[in-house]
Design a protein around this motif. Structure first.
Motif, PDB file in Angstrom:
ATOM      1  N   MET A  84      -4.608  10.268  -2.794  1.00  0.00           N
ATOM      2  CA  MET A  84      -4.126  11.093  -1.691  1.00  0.00           C
ATOM      3  C   MET A  84      -4.790  12.456  -1.572  1.00  0.00           C
ATOM      4  O   MET A  84      -4.782  13.059  -0.511  1.00  0.00           O
ATOM      5  CB  MET A  84      -2.595  11.246  -1.783  1.00  0.00           C
ATOM      6  CG  MET A  84      -2.025  11.539  -3.126  1.00  0.00           C
ATOM      7  SD  MET A  84      -2.002  13.267  -3.561  1.00  0.00           S
ATOM      8  CE  MET A  84      -0.504  13.836  -2.800  1.00  0.00           C
ATOM      9  N   GLU A 125      -2.830   5.181  -3.109  1.00  0.00           N
ATOM     10  CA  GLU A 125      -3.898   5.951  -2.466  1.00  0.00           C
ATOM     11  C   GLU A 125      -4.347   7.148  -3.321  1.00  0.00           C
ATOM     12  O   GLU A 125      -3.560   7.726  -4.066  1.00  0.00           O
ATOM     13  CB  GLU A 125      -3.398   6.444  -1.096  1.00  0.00           C
ATOM     14  CG  GLU A 125      -4.445   7.085  -0.221  1.00  0.00           C
ATOM     15  CD  GLU A 125      -5.674   6.191   0.006  1.00  0.00           C
ATOM     16  OE1 GLU A 125      -6.618   6.321  -0.806  1.00  0.00           O
ATOM     17  OE2 GLU A 125      -5.679   5.388   0.952  1.00  0.00           O
ATOM     18  N   SER A 147       0.839   5.327   0.118  1.00  0.00           N
ATOM     19  CA  SER A 147      -0.097   6.426   0.450  1.00  0.00           C
ATOM     20  C   SER A 147       0.037   7.613  -0.498  1.00  0.00           C
ATOM     21  O   SER A 147      -0.843   8.458  -0.580  1.00  0.00           O
ATOM     22  CB  SER A 147       0.157   6.905   1.879  1.00  0.00           C
ATOM     23  OG  SER A 147       1.330   7.706   1.928  1.00  0.00           O
ATOM     24  N   PHE A 170      -7.429   3.099   1.649  1.00  0.00           N
ATOM     25  CA  PHE A 170      -7.066   2.285   2.812  1.00  0.00           C
ATOM     26  C   PHE A 170      -8.277   2.063   3.715  1.00  0.00           C
ATOM     27  O   PHE A 170      -8.491   0.963   4.246  1.00  0.00           O
ATOM     28  CB  PHE A 170      -5.930   2.924   3.612  1.00  0.00           C
ATOM     29  CG  PHE A 170      -5.320   1.974   4.589  1.00  0.00           C
ATOM     30  CD1 PHE A 170      -4.341   1.071   4.181  1.00  0.00           C
ATOM     31  CD2 PHE A 170      -5.764   1.917   5.909  1.00  0.00           C
ATOM     32  CE1 PHE A 170      -3.814   0.142   5.063  1.00  0.00           C
ATOM     33  CE2 PHE A 170      -5.238   0.990   6.800  1.00  0.00           C
ATOM     34  CZ  PHE A 170      -4.262   0.111   6.371  1.00  0.00           C
ATOM     35  N   ASN A 206      -7.180   9.090   2.970  1.00  0.00           N
ATOM     36  CA  ASN A 206      -6.875   7.662   2.803  1.00  0.00           C
ATOM     37  C   ASN A 206      -8.124   6.846   2.433  1.00  0.00           C
ATOM     38  O   ASN A 206      -8.376   5.800   3.052  1.00  0.00           O
ATOM     39  CB  ASN A 206      -6.293   7.073   4.101  1.00  0.00           C
ATOM     40  CG  ASN A 206      -5.036   7.789   4.564  1.00  0.00           C
ATOM     41  OD1 ASN A 206      -5.098   8.726   5.365  1.00  0.00           O
ATOM     42  ND2 ASN A 206      -3.898   7.370   4.052  1.00  0.00           N
ATOM     43  N   PHE A 259      -0.751   7.529   8.606  1.00  0.00           N
ATOM     44  CA  PHE A 259      -2.153   7.390   9.013  1.00  0.00           C
ATOM     45  C   PHE A 259      -2.510   8.331  10.163  1.00  0.00           C
ATOM     46  O   PHE A 259      -1.659   8.656  10.998  1.00  0.00           O
ATOM     47  CB  PHE A 259      -2.432   5.948   9.468  1.00  0.00           C
ATOM     48  CG  PHE A 259      -2.250   4.923   8.390  1.00  0.00           C
ATOM     49  CD1 PHE A 259      -2.950   5.013   7.181  1.00  0.00           C
ATOM     50  CD2 PHE A 259      -1.392   3.850   8.571  1.00  0.00           C
ATOM     51  CE1 PHE A 259      -2.775   4.062   6.191  1.00  0.00           C
ATOM     52  CE2 PHE A 259      -1.228   2.898   7.590  1.00  0.00           C
ATOM     53  CZ  PHE A 259      -1.913   3.001   6.393  1.00  0.00           C
ATOM     54  N   TYR A 265       0.850  -1.193   0.000  1.00  0.00           N
ATOM     55  CA  TYR A 265       0.000   0.000   0.000  1.00  0.00           C
ATOM     56  C   TYR A 265       0.886   1.243   0.000  1.00  0.00           C
ATOM     57  O   TYR A 265       1.734   1.421   0.872  1.00  0.00           O
ATOM     58  CB  TYR A 265      -0.903   0.006   1.246  1.00  0.00           C
ATOM     59  CG  TYR A 265      -1.599   1.320   1.459  1.00  0.00           C
ATOM     60  CD1 TYR A 265      -2.771   1.638   0.771  1.00  0.00           C
ATOM     61  CD2 TYR A 265      -1.077   2.266   2.336  1.00  0.00           C
ATOM     62  CE1 TYR A 265      -3.400   2.869   0.953  1.00  0.00           C
ATOM     63  CE2 TYR A 265      -1.687   3.493   2.530  1.00  0.00           C
ATOM     64  CZ  TYR A 265      -2.845   3.782   1.828  1.00  0.00           C
ATOM     65  OH  TYR A 265      -3.462   4.995   2.007  1.00  0.00           O
TER      66      TYR A 265
END
Ligand SMILES: [Fe+2]
Length: 325
Positions: A270, A268, A237, A277, A274, A301, A235
């Motif tokens: 962005m 992500e 971000s 996620f 998020n 996060f 993953y």
């Protein structure tokens, strides 16, 4: 039992394994000329030897003998997986005076220095094994001037490390040592490695990734990451430093180090935080084929997402912190 760091060990330890290890290196070096232009070739021979199964077996048996001497019992100890090769050319400076503790090794750690070739007066290093120089380890003061002051003081014959035949030198992490200058015309070859108590909280090294001593098999064994050879989701971000560059490098290198199988990647969206996620946390697209998710850092996060990860049963490995969130 006295604490290992406080024990006065004999500086030199004889071992039957040492001539076998030395022979292996010299055989692998063959006719390689030990000159500066060949440094990368010499280093490659070292690292190839470290990967050789016969060497690894000798290395583990040798380390077990050493940890039995150092700690009375190898139980609860761990061993550096890949030793550190040293190549010191005539006329070259080596490492400055230091203790291994300064560089993150814990107080329980011992360094084992194994001579391979030309470990003679002038090419060897210096070590103040019994702290005769009176260095104050508790002092919080540090400056480079301190090193400049210590270098000529340690460069005395009595501090030279000259193990007898088939012997190594072992010292604790608070021992001042260094190799200011190889004054000979010879190239010195040696390698060193560390053993440590596995639960040493004064260590900043990744001891979980060392070989661990297994009492049942009476040997050092590899410790595999829980996600070793497991399928993981990578993953990214895209938010760290407004770029995915650092995240990609860090996740890929971590996957290689621990043997994760990256079978998918999610980037992500962005601009909106998020959402991808969060959708994964809600079960979106996360099929059972993944054993975990690998992310750059927990700092990507919010606290709220961290809480949700912790209360879920999804394993999320944060590379920078080197642990599960
Ligand atoms: Fe060192």
């Amino acid at each position: 039992m006295s604490s290992p760091s406080a024990r006065k060990l004999k500086p030199y330890i004889y071992s039957n394994f040492i001539p076998l290890i030395q022979k292996k290196f010299l055989c692998n070096l063959g006719k390689t000329k030990l000159v500066k232009q060949n440094l990368h070739i010499i280093k490659k021979i070292f690292f190839d030897t470290f990967l050789d199964e016969a060497f690894i077996n000798l290395y583990k048996s040798f380390a077990k003998d050493i940890s039995t001497i150092a700690y009375d019992d190898p139980k609860d100890t761990c061993l550096q997986v890949t030793p550190t090769p040293r190549v010191s050319f005539g006329g070259s400076h080596g490492t400055s005076i230091h203790t291994d503790y300064w560089y993150g090794h814990g107080k329980s750690a011992f360094t084992v220095w194994v001579p391979i070739l030309n470990c003679i007066s002038g090419s060897t290093f210096y070590s103040d094994h019994y702290n005769e120089l009176g260095f104050d380890h508790k002092s919080k003061e540090f400056s480079i001037d301190l090193l400049n002051n210590l270098t000529p003081r340690i460069s005395q014959d009595k501090y030279k490390v000259l193990p007898p035949e088939s012997s190594c030198y072992i010292f604790n992490s608070l021992t001042l040592h260094g190799s200011p200058l190889n004054t000979t015309s010879k190239t010195r070859l040696s390698f060193d490695f560390r053993i440590s108590k596995k639960d040493d909280d004064t260590s900043s090294k990744d001891l979980k990734n060392y070989f661990q001593y297994d009492y049942e098999s009476q040997n050092y064994v590899s410790s595999y990451h829980p996600l070793f050879k497991k399928s993981v989701l990578k993953y990214v971000s895209n938010a760290y430093d407004k770029s995915s560059f650092v995240e990609n490098i860090c996740i890929n290198a971590t996957a290689e180090k621990y043997g994760f199988l990256i079978s998918d990647q999610e980037g992500e969206i962005m601009r909106y935080g998020n959402p991808v996620f969060e959708a994964i946390l809600n079960g979106y697209s996360l099929s059972k084929k993944y054993s975990g998710i690998v992310v750059f850092s927990s700092t990507i996060f919010s606290n709220q997402i961290i809480k949700r990860i912790k209360s879920s049963n999804i394993k999320v490995w944060a590379c920078l912190e080197n642990k599960f969130i």
